[in-house]
Motif scaffolding. Structure first.
Motif, PDB file in Angstrom:
ATOM      1  N   SER A  88      50.943  47.812  47.667  1.00  0.00           N
ATOM      2  CA  SER A  88      50.213  48.508  46.608  1.00  0.00           C
ATOM      3  C   SER A  88      50.397  47.788  45.273  1.00  0.00           C
ATOM      4  N   LEU A  89      51.073  48.419  44.328  1.00  0.00           N
ATOM      5  CA  LEU A  89      51.358  47.810  43.033  1.00  0.00           C
ATOM      6  C   LEU A  89      51.967  46.416  43.180  1.00  0.00           C
ATOM      7  N   GLY A  90      52.774  46.221  44.226  1.00  0.00           N
ATOM      8  CA  GLY A  90      53.427  44.937  44.438  1.00  0.00           C
ATOM      9  C   GLY A  90      52.460  43.777  44.592  1.00  0.00           C
ATOM     10  N   GLU A  91      51.199  44.071  44.888  1.00  0.00           N
ATOM     11  CA  GLU A  91      50.197  43.015  45.005  1.00  0.00           C
ATOM     12  C   GLU A  91      49.988  42.303  43.667  1.00  0.00           C
ATOM     13  N   TYR A  92      50.136  43.014  42.566  1.00  0.00           N
ATOM     14  CA  TYR A  92      50.015  42.391  41.251  1.00  0.00           C
ATOM     15  C   TYR A  92      51.162  41.404  41.028  1.00  0.00           C
ATOM     16  N   SER A  93      52.351  41.751  41.476  1.00  0.00           N
ATOM     17  CA  SER A  93      53.489  40.839  41.371  1.00  0.00           C
ATOM     18  C   SER A  93      53.288  39.628  42.269  1.00  0.00           C
ATOM     19  N   ALA A  94      52.697  39.839  43.448  1.00  0.00           N
ATOM     20  CA  ALA A  94      52.410  38.720  44.353  1.00  0.00           C
ATOM     21  C   ALA A  94      51.407  37.768  43.721  1.00  0.00           C
ATOM     22  N   LEU A  95      50.385  38.310  43.089  1.00  0.00           N
ATOM     23  CA  LEU A  95      49.379  37.472  42.436  1.00  0.00           C
ATOM     24  C   LEU A  95      49.969  36.717  41.246  1.00  0.00           C
ATOM     25  N   ALA A  97      53.108  35.750  41.097  1.00  0.00           N
ATOM     26  CA  ALA A  97      53.908  34.691  41.712  1.00  0.00           C
ATOM     27  C   ALA A  97      53.039  33.526  42.163  1.00  0.00           C
ATOM     28  N   ALA A  98      51.810  33.835  42.572  1.00  0.00           N
ATOM     29  CA  ALA A  98      50.880  32.797  43.033  1.00  0.00           C
ATOM     30  C   ALA A  98      50.143  32.120  41.888  1.00  0.00           C
ATOM     31  N   GLY A  99      50.334  32.623  40.658  1.00  0.00           N
ATOM     32  CA  GLY A  99      49.748  31.969  39.496  1.00  0.00           C
ATOM     33  C   GLY A  99      48.390  32.479  39.065  1.00  0.00           C
ATOM     34  N   ALA A 100      47.949  33.622  39.600  1.00  0.00           N
ATOM     35  CA  ALA A 100      46.650  34.169  39.203  1.00  0.00           C
ATOM     36  C   ALA A 100      46.628  34.548  37.729  1.00  0.00           C
ATOM     37  N   PHE A 101      47.775  35.001  37.217  1.00  0.00           N
ATOM     38  CA  PHE A 101      47.951  35.321  35.807  1.00  0.00           C
ATOM     39  C   PHE A 101      49.436  35.248  35.497  1.00  0.00           C
ATOM     40  N   ASP A 102      49.788  35.198  34.213  1.00  0.00           N
ATOM     41  CA  ASP A 102      51.201  35.072  33.847  1.00  0.00           C
ATOM     42  C   ASP A 102      51.885  36.436  33.857  1.00  0.00           C
ATOM     43  N   ALA A 103      53.200  36.422  33.638  1.00  0.00           N
ATOM     44  CA  ALA A 103      53.989  37.647  33.742  1.00  0.00           C
ATOM     45  C   ALA A 103      53.584  38.673  32.684  1.00  0.00           C
ATOM     46  N   GLN A 214      36.606  41.152  31.908  1.00  0.00           N
ATOM     47  CA  GLN A 214      36.973  40.483  30.658  1.00  0.00           C
ATOM     48  C   GLN A 214      38.017  39.386  30.881  1.00  0.00           C
ATOM     49  N   MET A 215      38.412  39.181  32.147  1.00  0.00           N
ATOM     50  CA  MET A 215      39.508  38.259  32.465  1.00  0.00           C
ATOM     51  C   MET A 215      39.024  37.077  33.293  1.00  0.00           C
ATOM     52  N   THR A 216      39.851  36.057  33.314  1.00  0.00           N
ATOM     53  CA  THR A 216      39.661  34.939  34.232  1.00  0.00           C
ATOM     54  C   THR A 216      40.926  34.799  35.062  1.00  0.00           C
ATOM     55  N   PHE A 217      40.777  34.829  36.375  1.00  0.00           N
ATOM     56  CA  PHE A 217      41.917  34.648  37.272  1.00  0.00           C
ATOM     57  C   PHE A 217      42.063  33.160  37.591  1.00  0.00           C
ATOM     58  N   ALA A 218      43.262  32.644  37.464  1.00  0.00           N
ATOM     59  CA  ALA A 218      43.514  31.238  37.792  1.00  0.00           C
ATOM     60  C   ALA A 218      43.538  31.052  39.309  1.00  0.00           C
ATOM     61  N   PRO A 219      43.267  29.840  39.796  1.00  0.00           N
ATOM     62  CA  PRO A 219      43.356  29.577  41.235  1.00  0.00           C
ATOM     63  C   PRO A 219      44.776  29.866  41.743  1.00  0.00           C
ATOM     64  N   LEU A 220      44.873  30.367  42.957  1.00  0.00           N
ATOM     65  CA  LEU A 220      46.172  30.721  43.521  1.00  0.00           C
ATOM     66  C   LEU A 220      46.918  29.472  43.975  1.00  0.00           C
ATOM     67  N   GLY A 221      48.194  29.420  43.619  1.00  0.00           N
ATOM     68  CA  GLY A 221      49.020  28.293  44.016  1.00  0.00           C
ATOM     69  C   GLY A 221      49.590  28.422  45.407  1.00  0.00           C
ATOM     70  N   LEU A 237      36.799  35.874  48.751  1.00  0.00           N
ATOM     71  CA  LEU A 237      36.266  36.963  47.934  1.00  0.00           C
ATOM     72  C   LEU A 237      36.939  36.940  46.563  1.00  0.00           C
ATOM     73  N   PRO A 238      36.246  37.375  45.518  1.00  0.00           N
ATOM     74  CA  PRO A 238      36.866  37.396  44.194  1.00  0.00           C
ATOM     75  C   PRO A 238      38.112  38.288  44.185  1.00  0.00           C
ATOM     76  N   VAL A 239      39.186  37.794  43.573  1.00  0.00           N
ATOM     77  CA  VAL A 239      40.423  38.574  43.502  1.00  0.00           C
ATOM     78  C   VAL A 239      40.176  39.915  42.832  1.00  0.00           C
ATOM     79  N   ALA A 240      39.366  39.918  41.785  1.00  0.00           N
ATOM     80  CA  ALA A 240      39.067  41.163  41.076  1.00  0.00           C
ATOM     81  C   ALA A 240      38.460  42.195  42.031  1.00  0.00           C
ATOM     82  N   GLU A 241      37.561  41.760  42.882  1.00  0.00           N
ATOM     83  CA  GLU A 241      36.923  42.665  43.836  1.00  0.00           C
ATOM     84  C   GLU A 241      37.953  43.259  44.791  1.00  0.00           C
ATOM     85  N   LEU A 242      38.897  42.453  45.239  1.00  0.00           N
ATOM     86  CA  LEU A 242      39.912  42.933  46.171  1.00  0.00           C
ATOM     87  C   LEU A 242      40.862  43.919  45.498  1.00  0.00           C
ATOM     88  N   LEU A 243      41.165  43.704  44.232  1.00  0.00           N
ATOM     89  CA  LEU A 243      42.039  44.634  43.520  1.00  0.00           C
ATOM     90  C   LEU A 243      41.337  45.961  43.237  1.00  0.00           C
TER      91      LEU A 243
END
Length: 310
Positions: A88-95, A97-103, A214-221, A237-243
């Motif tokens: 659930s919420l932990g998916e944001y922490s996973a993203l 960690a993968a570099g989609a956005f900073d901490a 309003q955001m841009t997600f970086a490519p996942l590392g 699929l777009p990360v935003a759509e999955l979230l």
């Protein structure tokens, strides 16, 4: 060795979590010092004098800050995941960690999500029950039979023998009673503040959709295994759509764990309070995946030593 970072969701939070890590690791502290929020993140997480850490709008940023901090310390030690996932919420922490956005962005997004979910729950008399030892199809039938009472859906597929249903209280209670009649060993009410991961969270999904526009997600590392898919995003699929989907649909954690094993993952670091995810891994794939839970500075040091020696 193939390594996955697995991030806890809300429910295991408690006052004091992360205080020893904040004192021990500057990299951990940065995750708490950078975000701009309308409440004191450190005070709530470390002391909780106002007794609010269990309220979802505060729980979520606290949990993500904790996770981002641990991830930063692991990265500083040269430990990075081959895969990442979260409950659930932990998916944001996973993203994160993968570099989609900073901490900083991750924590602020979690605060936004928590408020959106709390707002979506206003006026709904809701409930969630853990249903033990009943198969998916039978429980789905129970939910269908109880639908005349209101919305009730399977919201979490945690591990073999543990499913969670949620929705409007009368419908959930009816489905739980039917599940007992159908052979469920136990149906346990959960202390939650809303019908999370059901279609009743659609208003939260709509707010998140507007926010993500309003955001841009970086490519996942590294690949992230998504809750609503139970696997990595093979269709791009777009990360935003999955979230957006995630907040209002089922969390397929059992499927995610099985997929990690299929991908050859043999070691998981569970990041967050408690050991719920380690338990899910054990019940799903037995000893095929070694779990290293990290909640304290001592556990983090032990995990780093174990992995550096591997």
């Amino acid at each position: 060795m193939k390594l996955a970072f697995l991030y806890a969701g809300q429910g295991s939070q408690h006052a004091g979590m992360g205080k020893d890590l904040y004192d021990a690791y500057p990299a951990f502290g940065a995750a708490f010092d950078a975000p701009s929020l309308d409440f004191d993140l450190k005070e709530t997480c470390f002391d909780d004098p106002n007794g609010i850490i269990g309220e979802t709008q505060y729980t979520q940023p606290c949990m993500v800050a904790f996770a981002a901090g641990v991830t930063a310390v692991l990265r500083e030690a040269g430990i990075c995941p081959d895969y990442a996932a979260g409950l659930s919420l932990g998916e944001y922490s996973a993203l994160c960690a993968a570099g989609a956005f900073d901490a900083k962005t991750a924590v602020e997004l979690a605060a936004f999500r928590g408020k959106a979910m709390a707002d979506a729950a206003i006026g709904i008399e809701s409930a969630m029950y853990a249903v033990l030892n009943l198969d998916r199809a039978t429980l789905a039938d129970c939910c269908k039979a109880a639908a005349a009472e209101g919305v009730v859906e399977i919201c979490n597929y945690n591990c073999p023998g543990q499913l969670v249903i949620g929705g409007e209280k009368s419908a959930v209670e009816k489905a739980a009673a039917l599940a007992k009649q159908a052979g469920a060993k136990r149906c346990l009410p959960l202390a939650v503040s809303g019908p999370f991961h059901t279609t009743l969270m659609q208003p939260a999904g709509e707010k998140l959709s507007a926010k993500f526009a309003q955001m841009t997600f970086a490519p996942l590392g590294c690949p992230v295994l998504f809750n609503c898919l139970g696997r990595e995003n093979t269709e791009a699929l777009p990360v935003a759509e999955l979230l957006v989907r995630q907040v209002q649909s089922s969390v397929y954690m059992e499927d995610t764990i099985r997929r990690l094993a299929e991908l050859g993952v043999d070691t998981v670091i569970e990041i967050g309070p408690g050991k719920a995810l380690s338990s899910f891994v054990k019940k799903t794939v037995g000893d095929a995946i070694r779990c290293l839970p990290v909640e304290t500075a001592e556990q983090l040091q032990a995990a780093i030593a174990a992995l550096k020696g591997a």
